[in-house]
Design an enzyme around this catalytic site. Sequence first.
Site, short mmCIF file in Angstrom:
data_model
loop_
_atom_site.label_atom_id
_atom_site.label_comp_id
_atom_site.label_asym_id
_atom_site.label_seq_id
_atom_site.Cartn_x
_atom_site.Cartn_y
_atom_site.Cartn_z
N CYS A 110 -3.20 2.83 -10.49
CA CYS A 110 -1.85 2.33 -10.22
C CYS A 110 -1.19 3.24 -9.18
O CYS A 110 -0.09 3.79 -9.41
CB CYS A 110 -1.01 2.23 -11.49
SG CYS A 110 -1.65 0.99 -12.61
N GLY B 202 0.28 2.76 -6.35
CA GLY B 202 1.54 2.37 -5.72
C GLY B 202 1.61 2.81 -4.27
O GLY B 202 0.65 2.64 -3.50
N LYS C 9 1.96 10.31 -5.51
CA LYS C 9 1.22 11.30 -6.30
C LYS C 9 -0.17 11.51 -5.71
O LYS C 9 -0.69 12.62 -5.71
CB LYS C 9 1.15 10.87 -7.76
CG LYS C 9 2.54 10.84 -8.40
CD LYS C 9 2.50 10.52 -9.86
CE LYS C 9 3.91 10.39 -10.41
NZ LYS C 9 4.62 9.17 -9.93
N CYS D 20 7.73 6.64 -16.06
CA CYS D 20 9.11 7.13 -15.87
C CYS D 20 10.01 6.31 -16.79
O CYS D 20 10.94 5.64 -16.34
CB CYS D 20 9.53 7.04 -14.41
SG CYS D 20 9.28 5.44 -13.64
C1 LIG Z 1 4.78 3.55 -11.37
S1 LIG Z 1 4.09 2.66 -10.06
C2 LIG Z 1 2.99 3.83 -9.36
C3 LIG Z 1 3.62 4.88 -8.47
C4 LIG Z 1 2.61 5.75 -7.75
N1 LIG Z 1 1.67 6.36 -8.64
C5 LIG Z 1 3.28 6.85 -6.92
O1 LIG Z 1 3.37 7.99 -7.35
O2 LIG Z 1 3.70 6.53 -5.79
C6 LIG Z 1 3.00 1.56 -10.90
C7 LIG Z 1 2.12 0.73 -9.97
O3 LIG Z 1 1.24 -0.04 -10.78
C8 LIG Z 1 0.87 -1.17 -10.02
N2 LIG Z 1 0.25 -2.15 -10.94
C9 LIG Z 1 0.87 -2.94 -11.84
N3 LIG Z 1 -0.04 -3.69 -12.51
C10 LIG Z 1 -1.27 -3.37 -12.02
C11 LIG Z 1 -2.58 -3.81 -12.29
N4 LIG Z 1 -2.81 -4.75 -13.19
N5 LIG Z 1 -3.60 -3.26 -11.59
C12 LIG Z 1 -3.36 -2.32 -10.65
N6 LIG Z 1 -2.14 -1.86 -10.34
C13 LIG Z 1 -1.09 -2.37 -11.01
C14 LIG Z 1 2.18 -1.61 -9.41
O4 LIG Z 1 1.96 -2.40 -8.26
C15 LIG Z 1 2.82 -0.26 -9.09
O5 LIG Z 1 2.60 0.08 -7.74
#
Ligand SMILES: C[S@@+](CC[C@H](N)C(=O)[O-])C[C@H]1O[C@@H](n2cnc3c(N)ncnc32)[C@H](O)[C@@H]1O
Length: 412
Positions: A236, A238, A242, A352
């Site tokens: 995930c 994003g 990170k 978060c």
């Molecule tokens: C909290 S954000 C991540 C932030 C990132 N780690 C950062 O530090 O910039 C959660 C991410 O999970 C992704 N996400 C949601 N459902 C998902 C899935 N089924 N498979 C992969 N990614 C997913 C969303 O698109 C989002 O970008």
Amino acid sequence: MLRVVAEVIGGGRHLAPALDATLGGIAEREVRAFVTDVAYGVVRHVRALEAALAPRLEAPERLPERVRLALLAGAFERLLRGTPPHAAVNSWVEVVKRGPRADRALAGLVNAVLRRIEPDDLPTPLGAACLAPWLLERLTLALGSDLAERAALGMLRPEPLWLSAPDAGAARARLADDGADVADGPIEGSLRVRAPRPLRALAAYREGLVQPQNPASLAVVQACGEVEGVRVLDLCGGHGVKAAALAARGAHVLSVERDEAKLRAAARNAQRLGVAVDALAWDLTTPPPLEPAQVVLLDAPCSGTGTLRGHPEIGLRLTPAAVASLVELQAQLLRTSLACVAPGGRLVYAVCALTPDEGPRQIERLLAEAPTFVAEAPALDLPHVATAGPGAWIVPEDGLDGFYVAALRRDG
Ligand SMILES: C[S@@+](CC[C@H](N)C(=O)[O-])C[C@H]1O[C@@H](n2cnc3c(N)ncnc32)[C@H](O)[C@@H]1O
């Protein structure tokens, strides 16, 4: 500015992009700061401001929208921002007078209400009064009532500009050239900055020396431990904030994310920062075709209830049903993540969010399903509090975002 607040409160827009679009047309720094302060202030405090105004209004729900918003903004300035009373009252009365005839007819009412309203009209405790009752209940279950109030109150305060800098010395020097004031943040590699220009106009940013990042998010990266030369799966990923910090620490990072547009933005940002991150577009509700890794980070999609300071609109729209469906998704993503951890390796899970179901309860359930994993205390360099179960809370005070962080080690 009232249009921005209206679009956020009533129209379902996110505050930050709505405000950015408006600020783009304002040249003066002081005006930009004022508009930002009042727009965030009104959205963060809207429940308490409405409660303070209600006894002085006969039918608040029947007021024209602009008048209602002018009252909220005026009340915020009068009761919470410390603007001298005559200035707070007069400027919002003038705004109403410049509106359509139906609004102008209410200028006297706005004047009278804003003159009479007093700080004692605000409900107490203020933090709790700014949250939906169901959300306050969740925060209280997570943190206990004293800490929940501190967290809620903490998230009403403006956010400083936090920048991460792997080479803090070089970043400080460039930020000084940019004319910025710089202080150390609460965690190594984090800086608290007051800049004379928007972030993207700073040389330190353009040259890839700094990355906007809350120290609590950086603490999640640090909880991954020593990663120099280690293969790390950033699940995930994003926009890759990170992932970039892990790569800057020498990790070989593969970021997995289902949203390809985010992966493209992450790649551009990694290039700006001068770090290498591999990427895979994949829906993690099914396991990805990857070799297990020694370190896996799952920064799961969540309610964002630890980030109400920067995203106050979340608190206006989130529902218990939405949290329940996120909990379901997180459970699926956690199962996938466990399958990605090599024997002896570690999973760091972060959200978060400050609800028990997205935090310790989620991990308790997972441990019951996966006896080869054991919970460890996450190594956090920021103040944190133990939960009733595994993992720890970072409380959103002093400009920090609130997080739940857990670390699991695979024994077998
Ligand atoms: C909290 S954000 C991540 C932030 C990132 N780690 C950062 O530090 O910039 C959660 C991410 O999970 C992704 N996400 C949601 N459902 C998902 C899935 N089924 N498979 C992969 N990614 C997913 C969303 O698109 C989002 O970008």
